[in-house]
Design a protein around this motif. Structure first.
Motif, PDB file in Angstrom:
ATOM      1  N   ASP A  48       0.789  -1.242   0.000  1.00  0.00           N
ATOM      2  CA  ASP A  48       0.000   0.000   0.000  1.00  0.00           C
ATOM      3  C   ASP A  48       0.821   1.293   0.000  1.00  0.00           C
ATOM      4  N   HIS A  63       0.570  -2.409  -7.083  1.00  0.00           N
ATOM      5  CA  HIS A  63      -0.467  -2.961  -6.208  1.00  0.00           C
ATOM      6  C   HIS A  63      -1.832  -2.432  -6.664  1.00  0.00           C
ATOM      7  N   TYR A  74      -5.585  -6.890  -1.370  1.00  0.00           N
ATOM      8  CA  TYR A  74      -6.102  -7.811  -0.340  1.00  0.00           C
ATOM      9  C   TYR A  74      -5.477  -9.212  -0.462  1.00  0.00           C
TER      10      TYR A  74
HETATM   11 ZN   LIG Z   1      -3.283  -3.393  -0.177  1.00  0.00          ZN
END
Ligand SMILES: [Zn+2]
Length: 324
Positions: free
Chosen positions: A82, A136, A177
């Motif tokens: 992230d 990501h 995720y």
């Molecule tokens: Zn993430």
């Protein structure tokens, strides 16, 4: 004697196993479910150092995998998902202090639109001096709920903005995720040139690990790092389940394993562990379990640490039929 025993166990059940970990936030008490304190991070790094673990760049492990070479069991790769600001303001110093490389996965929309909690492109450029930056996604979606077109669009957008701002070509991709389905995986493989795709599941990496399915163990809060390092991959060819069942009912587990194996442990989320019999290398267990969790883990192992992890994710939209 104990040493000899260890060698026999290692050779008979699994190959050498390296570990890849994933962190999220650092020194950020507001988000306990994703946070690692500096005290805890230092404790883990001290453990690696004291016990002779070698933290290597992720690429070093990927190269070994590509060449089907044995990966030393004392190798570790560290990843961070992230690109939260707290990595830059708190975590990075510790990585620098120990001289540990890392791969940082960017949630491109958050960085590009300057969402408050995320690193800027400038900070990412600076961090890239000490590690590798990977992709990501753009909007951090649950990819399994998107159509093929939407998956390609999100990834292409992320890819283009990433290159424009960092002048680096991202070579690896971490699923948002950590979730994916077989369809999601094939769409990414067929349309993009990533060297590796990384998920998030308990396991380790050995020469049988697939480059499009690299397991990463999440480290959050206080962890028993010694336990996490004990995980080894157990070789299983999975036939059932391959996907989350459409009616939510898991009817059977069917898999092939080494013919020498007579007993295994089976784990299913919300059900726990059970002992199962193996006949001629075939695990064939009829079941009738309604899966309550959208992310269900099915594991087979010789013990709770030597496992093959099969994670199936519920698809909430019909967009992804006949994509291949
Ligand atoms: Zn993430």
């Amino acid at each position: 004697m104990r040493y000899l025993f260890f060698i026999i166990i290692s050779f008979s059940l699994s190959f050498a196993n390296a570990h890849i970990f994933v962190y999220h936030r650092f020194a950020d008490d507001r988000h306990q479910s994703a946070n690692t304190s500096i005290k805890e991070l230092t404790k883990q790094f001290e453990y690696f150092k004291k016990h002779n673990y070698k933290v290597v760049p992720l690429d070093t492990i990927l190269d070994k995998l590509k060449n089907k070479e044995t990966i030393p069991s004392n190798w570790i790769a560290l990843t961070i998902d992230d690109a939260y600001k707290s990595f830059y303001t708190s975590g990075l110093d510790i990585f620098k202090k120990y001289n540990y490389p890392f791969t940082l996965y960017v949630y491109v929309e958050a960085t590009d639109k300057r969402y408050g909690d995320f690193m800027s492109w400038e900070q990412l450029k600076d961090a890239s001096k000490y590690g590798t930056i990977g992709l990501h996604s753009y909007a951090h979606p649950r990819l399994q709920n998107l159509s093929k077109k939407e998956i390609i669009k999100d990834t292409q957008k992320a890819y283009d903005i990433f290159i424009k701002n960092l002048n680096i070509i991202p070579t690896t991709y971490a699923y948002p995720y950590g979730e994916y389905t077989q369809d999601v995986k094939s769409i990414l493989i067929n349309n993009f040139n990533f060297k590796a795709l990384l998920n998030q599941s308990t396991g380790s990496v050995n020469k049988n690990t697939r480059l499009d399915d690299i397991p990463r163990i999440a480290l959050v809060g206080k962890v028993n790092i010694e336990h996490k390092l004990r995980y080894k991959s157990f070789n299983v060819k999975w036939y059932e389940p391959k996907e989350f069942p459409k009616n939510g009912i898991l009817k059977k587990v069917y898999a092939k394993v080494d013919k020498k194996i007579k007993h295994l442990k089976l784990y299913i989320t919300s059900e726990g562990w059970r002992d199962v019999e193996v006949k001629n290398g075939i695990v064939d267990i009829p079941l009738n379990i309604y899966l309550k969790r959208a992310r269900t883990r099915v594991m087979l192992g010789t013990d709770v640490f030597t496992i093959s992890n099969n994670i199936i994710n519920k698809v909430k939209r019909k967009g992804l039929n006949n994509v291949k």
